[in-house]
Every structure is written in structure tokens, then in C-alpha cells.
Enzyme design. Structure first.
Site, PDB file in Angstrom:
ATOM      1  N   GLU A  37      -7.589 -12.236   0.175  1.00 45.85           N
ATOM      2  CA  GLU A  37      -6.226 -11.699   0.226  1.00 45.85           C
ATOM      3  C   GLU A  37      -5.358 -12.498  -0.747  1.00 45.85           C
ATOM      4  O   GLU A  37      -5.571 -13.700  -0.927  1.00 45.85           O
ATOM      5  CB  GLU A  37      -5.767 -11.828   1.700  1.00 45.85           C
ATOM      6  CG  GLU A  37      -4.355 -11.506   2.055  1.00 45.85           C
ATOM      7  CD  GLU A  37      -3.906 -10.085   1.825  1.00 45.85           C
ATOM      8  OE1 GLU A  37      -4.159  -9.566   0.726  1.00 45.85           O
ATOM      9  OE2 GLU A  37      -3.236  -9.525   2.709  1.00 45.85           O
ATOM     10  N   ASP A  38      -4.414 -11.838  -1.390  1.00 42.84           N
ATOM     11  CA  ASP A  38      -3.529 -12.546  -2.312  1.00 42.84           C
ATOM     12  C   ASP A  38      -2.571 -13.459  -1.554  1.00 42.84           C
ATOM     13  O   ASP A  38      -2.472 -14.645  -1.814  1.00 42.84           O
ATOM     14  CB  ASP A  38      -2.749 -11.565  -3.210  1.00 42.84           C
ATOM     15  CG  ASP A  38      -2.011 -10.477  -2.424  1.00 42.84           C
ATOM     16  OD1 ASP A  38      -2.189 -10.391  -1.185  1.00 42.84           O
ATOM     17  OD2 ASP A  38      -1.252  -9.722  -3.051  1.00 42.84           O
ATOM     18  N   ARG A  91       2.123  -7.665 -12.031  1.00 42.63           N
ATOM     19  CA  ARG A  91       0.830  -8.125 -11.514  1.00 42.63           C
ATOM     20  C   ARG A  91       0.051  -8.926 -12.559  1.00 42.63           C
ATOM     21  O   ARG A  91      -0.786  -9.756 -12.215  1.00 42.63           O
ATOM     22  CB  ARG A  91      -0.039  -6.926 -11.092  1.00 42.63           C
ATOM     23  CG  ARG A  91       0.461  -6.201  -9.857  1.00 42.63           C
ATOM     24  CD  ARG A  91      -0.647  -5.286  -9.332  1.00 42.63           C
ATOM     25  NE  ARG A  91      -0.170  -4.313  -8.350  1.00 42.63           N
ATOM     26  CZ  ARG A  91      -0.049  -4.545  -7.054  1.00 42.63           C
ATOM     27  NH1 ARG A  91      -0.356  -5.730  -6.572  1.00 42.63           N
ATOM     28  NH2 ARG A  91       0.375  -3.609  -6.231  1.00 42.63           N
ATOM     29  N   ASP A 115       2.845  -8.186  -6.912  1.00 43.68           N
ATOM     30  CA  ASP A 115       3.768  -7.265  -7.571  1.00 43.68           C
ATOM     31  C   ASP A 115       5.121  -7.210  -6.890  1.00 43.68           C
ATOM     32  O   ASP A 115       5.276  -7.566  -5.718  1.00 43.68           O
ATOM     33  CB  ASP A 115       3.190  -5.849  -7.541  1.00 43.68           C
ATOM     34  CG  ASP A 115       3.243  -5.234  -6.143  1.00 43.68           C
ATOM     35  OD1 ASP A 115       2.686  -5.847  -5.213  1.00 43.68           O
ATOM     36  OD2 ASP A 115       3.874  -4.175  -5.969  1.00 43.68           O
ATOM     37  N   PHE A 130      10.211 -14.463  -2.586  1.00 42.16           N
ATOM     38  CA  PHE A 130       9.377 -13.337  -2.978  1.00 42.16           C
ATOM     39  C   PHE A 130       8.689 -13.676  -4.289  1.00 42.16           C
ATOM     40  O   PHE A 130       9.336 -13.994  -5.278  1.00 42.16           O
ATOM     41  CB  PHE A 130      10.191 -12.050  -3.120  1.00 42.16           C
ATOM     42  CG  PHE A 130       9.298 -10.855  -3.213  1.00 42.16           C
ATOM     43  CD1 PHE A 130       8.780 -10.280  -2.056  1.00 42.16           C
ATOM     44  CD2 PHE A 130       8.927 -10.325  -4.438  1.00 42.16           C
ATOM     45  CE1 PHE A 130       7.918  -9.190  -2.129  1.00 42.16           C
ATOM     46  CE2 PHE A 130       8.062  -9.243  -4.508  1.00 42.16           C
ATOM     47  CZ  PHE A 130       7.562  -8.673  -3.360  1.00 42.16           C
ATOM     48  N   LYS A 176       2.423 -17.891   3.484  1.00 41.75           N
ATOM     49  CA  LYS A 176       3.803 -18.219   3.845  1.00 41.75           C
ATOM     50  C   LYS A 176       3.815 -18.532   5.332  1.00 41.75           C
ATOM     51  O   LYS A 176       4.313 -17.767   6.140  1.00 41.75           O
ATOM     52  CB  LYS A 176       4.727 -17.028   3.574  1.00 41.75           C
ATOM     53  CG  LYS A 176       4.938 -16.710   2.105  1.00 41.75           C
ATOM     54  CD  LYS A 176       5.902 -15.534   1.981  1.00 41.75           C
ATOM     55  CE  LYS A 176       6.162 -15.185   0.532  1.00 41.75           C
ATOM     56  NZ  LYS A 176       6.911 -13.924   0.405  1.00 41.75           N
ATOM     57  N   GLY A 179      -3.399  -6.434  -4.622  1.00 39.61           N
ATOM     58  CA  GLY A 179      -2.928  -7.790  -4.907  1.00 39.61           C
ATOM     59  C   GLY A 179      -3.978  -8.841  -5.221  1.00 39.61           C
ATOM     60  O   GLY A 179      -3.712  -9.779  -5.968  1.00 39.61           O
ATOM     61  N   ASP A 183       1.776 -13.120   4.614  1.00 39.80           N
ATOM     62  CA  ASP A 183       3.195 -13.347   4.907  1.00 39.80           C
ATOM     63  C   ASP A 183       3.370 -13.322   6.423  1.00 39.80           C
ATOM     64  O   ASP A 183       3.259 -14.353   7.078  1.00 39.80           O
ATOM     65  CB  ASP A 183       4.018 -12.269   4.187  1.00 39.80           C
ATOM     66  CG  ASP A 183       5.513 -12.420   4.385  1.00 39.80           C
ATOM     67  OD1 ASP A 183       5.936 -13.405   5.035  1.00 39.80           O
ATOM     68  OD2 ASP A 183       6.279 -11.575   3.894  1.00 39.80           O
TER      69      ASP A 183
HETATM   70  P1  IMP Z   1       1.804  -9.436   5.634  1.00 34.62           P
HETATM   71  O1  IMP Z   1       1.173  -8.198   6.219  1.00 34.62           O
HETATM   72  O2  IMP Z   1       3.233  -9.591   6.042  1.00 34.62           O
HETATM   73  O3  IMP Z   1       0.995 -10.688   5.911  1.00 34.62           O
HETATM   74  O4  IMP Z   1       1.877  -9.219   4.063  1.00 34.62           O
HETATM   75  C1  IMP Z   1       0.752  -9.255   3.271  1.00 34.62           C
HETATM   76  C2  IMP Z   1       0.853  -8.373   2.055  1.00 34.62           C
HETATM   77  O5  IMP Z   1       2.194  -8.204   1.636  1.00 34.62           O
HETATM   78  C3  IMP Z   1       0.137  -9.022   0.878  1.00 34.62           C
HETATM   79  O6  IMP Z   1      -1.154  -8.503   0.750  1.00 34.62           O
HETATM   80  C4  IMP Z   1       0.991  -8.669  -0.297  1.00 34.62           C
HETATM   81  O7  IMP Z   1       0.498  -7.484  -0.902  1.00 34.62           O
HETATM   82  C5  IMP Z   1       2.361  -8.413   0.258  1.00 34.62           C
HETATM   83  N1  IMP Z   1       3.273  -9.563   0.045  1.00 34.62           N
HETATM   84  C6  IMP Z   1       3.690 -10.475   0.955  1.00 34.62           C
HETATM   85  N2  IMP Z   1       4.525 -11.379   0.427  1.00 34.62           N
HETATM   86  C7  IMP Z   1       4.617 -11.049  -0.885  1.00 34.62           C
HETATM   87  C8  IMP Z   1       5.337 -11.643  -1.998  1.00 34.62           C
HETATM   88  O8  IMP Z   1       6.032 -12.672  -1.920  1.00 34.62           O
HETATM   89  N3  IMP Z   1       5.177 -11.019  -3.191  1.00 34.62           N
HETATM   90  C9  IMP Z   1       4.411  -9.898  -3.348  1.00 34.62           C
HETATM   91  N4  IMP Z   1       3.724  -9.329  -2.354  1.00 34.62           N
HETATM   92  C10 IMP Z   1       3.835  -9.900  -1.120  1.00 34.62           C
HETATM   93 MG    MG Z   2       1.145  -5.916  -2.445  1.00 32.20          MG
END
Ligand code: IMP
Ligand code: MG
Length: 185
Positions: free
Chosen positions: A110-111, A175, A169, A162, A142, A55, A114
Site C-alpha cells: 500500500e502507498d 503521481r 496523487d 496531504f 499517518k 497509488g 491514513d
Molecule cells: P485510508 O483508507 O484512510 O487508510 O486511506 C488510504 C488511501 O487513501 C491510500 O491508498 C491513498 O490512495 C489515499 N491517501 C491517503 N492519504 C493520502 C495522501 O496524503 N495523499 C494521497 N493519497 C492519500
Molecule cells: Mg489514491
């Protein structure tokens, strides 16, 4: 570009809800972040920018070009989402960078953060490798609750939708879109 993107998104069986951040907005924000990061690490010495694949690849490419300091780039591959829109919580490190972290300033890129699960799982593993400093820079956050590993630099406080594009992606689609958009449920 937007019309082409809308057609692509439709062809993949999804529908565009709205453009959340335009190319120009992203460029301006990434430029400002690069400036702040450069100021922070100016006199710090060795800087390793560690991108979380896949990402972060677009964001990282733009960000490092806004940091006019000597630095190195490497990547990590962690996987948690599979092809779903919701994190499975099962974060796997598929590739560990061979770069030495010991004694270096490490900036994890990090992209989007969440739930925070990915960074919460990853950061202790990096910490074990004894970097001099360890920080996170995330383009999107987020934010709902404070996290154990708060990013020091955040591009945008993102909506709960999302999001796709600019590296993000949905099932490996979208992407390469130059803007960030949300998908209709
Ligand atoms: P976390 O582990 O819940 O913090 O999620 C982080 C990872 O989930 C990121 O590195 C993204 O690859 C993916 N992700 C979280 N939210 C989104 C979204 O809205 N669109 C696409 N990928 C997401
Ligand atoms: Mg991802």
C-alpha cells in the site's frame, strides 16, 4: 527537477508546501525494507506481492527489485477517495486479482495508510481466500491510533499533511514525481 515540479504543481492550480521525502531518502528506505522483507520470507516459499492500485505502483516497482527472492506480482484496485483530499470511507474493490491466494504468502503493498479504512475493508476479503500468511507493507503511515490491521513493514511515519508524488496523487495529478511533497491548503 524541483523547479519543474513546482511549475507543474502551480499549473494544476496547487502550491507546493515542502518536499517531505527526497528521492535519495526514499531509495535508501525502500532498499532497507526490501532487505527486511527478503529476510522474513527467505525460507517461507511461494511469495505473492499484491499491489493496491493505483497509488502503490511506483513503490511496488522499486520494492520488488530490492527483494532477491522468487516472487510473483499482482494487483488489486480499490477506490475510496474520488477526487477529494479526505477519505469517503466508501471503499470499493474495482478489480480482484485472479491469482490464487490459497496456501501462498501474500504481501499487500500500500502507498499510504491514513484512517486504515481501505485495509480494514480489504484484508477480510483477502483472508477469506485462505492465504498461508497475509501481511501489509506500507510506504507511509499517518499513524494516530492503533489499527486493526497494522502493517508489518512501514517506510515512514508520515506527517498529517496531504502528500503527493512517488505514486500518490491529488485528483490523479502528480503521481510521477520522484519525491514526496506536501501541498499548501
Ligand atoms: P485510508 O483508507 O484512510 O487508510 O486511506 C488510504 C488511501 O487513501 C491510500 O491508498 C491513498 O490512495 C489515499 N491517501 C491517503 N492519504 C493520502 C495522501 O496524503 N495523499 C494521497 N493519497 C492519500
Ligand atoms: Mg489514491
Amino acid at each position: 527537477m524541483l523547479e519543474t515540479a513546482e511549475k507543474m504543481i502551480e499549473a494544476a492550480g496547487q502550491r507546493l508546501e515542502r518536499v517531505v521525502y527526497t528521492e535519495g531518502e526514499i531509495r535508501a528506505r525502500v532498499g532497507a525494507m526490501g532487505e527486511q522483507i527478503a529476510r522474513h520470507y527467505e525460507d517461507a516459499g511461494d511469495l505473492l506481492v499484491l499491489g493496491l492500485l493505483k497509488g502503490s505502483f511506483v513503490f511496488l516497482a522499486d520494492l520488488v527489485r530490492e527483494i532477491p527472492l522468487p516472487l510473483h506480482v499482482d494487483f488489486l484496485v480499490a477506490s475510496s477517495y474520488g477526487s477529494e483530499k479526505v477519505s469517503s470511507g466508501d471503499v470499493q474493490l474495482l478489480y480482484q486479482s485472479a491469482s490464487t491466494l490459497k496456501g501462498r504468502n501474500v504481501l499487500v503493498v500500500e502507498d499510504i495508510i491514513d484512517s486504515g479504512t481501505t485495509v480494514a475493508r480489504l484484508m477480510p476479503l483477502l483472508r477469506e481466500r485462505e492465504p498461508k500468511s497475509l501481511e501489509i507493507c506500507a510506504l507511509l503511515h499517518k499513524r494516530i491510533v492503533p489499527l486493526e490491521w497494522e502493517p508489518r513493514w512501514v517506510g515512514f511515519d508520515a506527517p498529517r499533511d496531504f502528500l503527493i508524488g512517488y505514486g500518490l496523487d491529488y485528483s490523479e495529478h502528480f503521481r510521477h514525481l520522484p519525491f514526496i511533497a506536501s501541498l499548501r491548503d
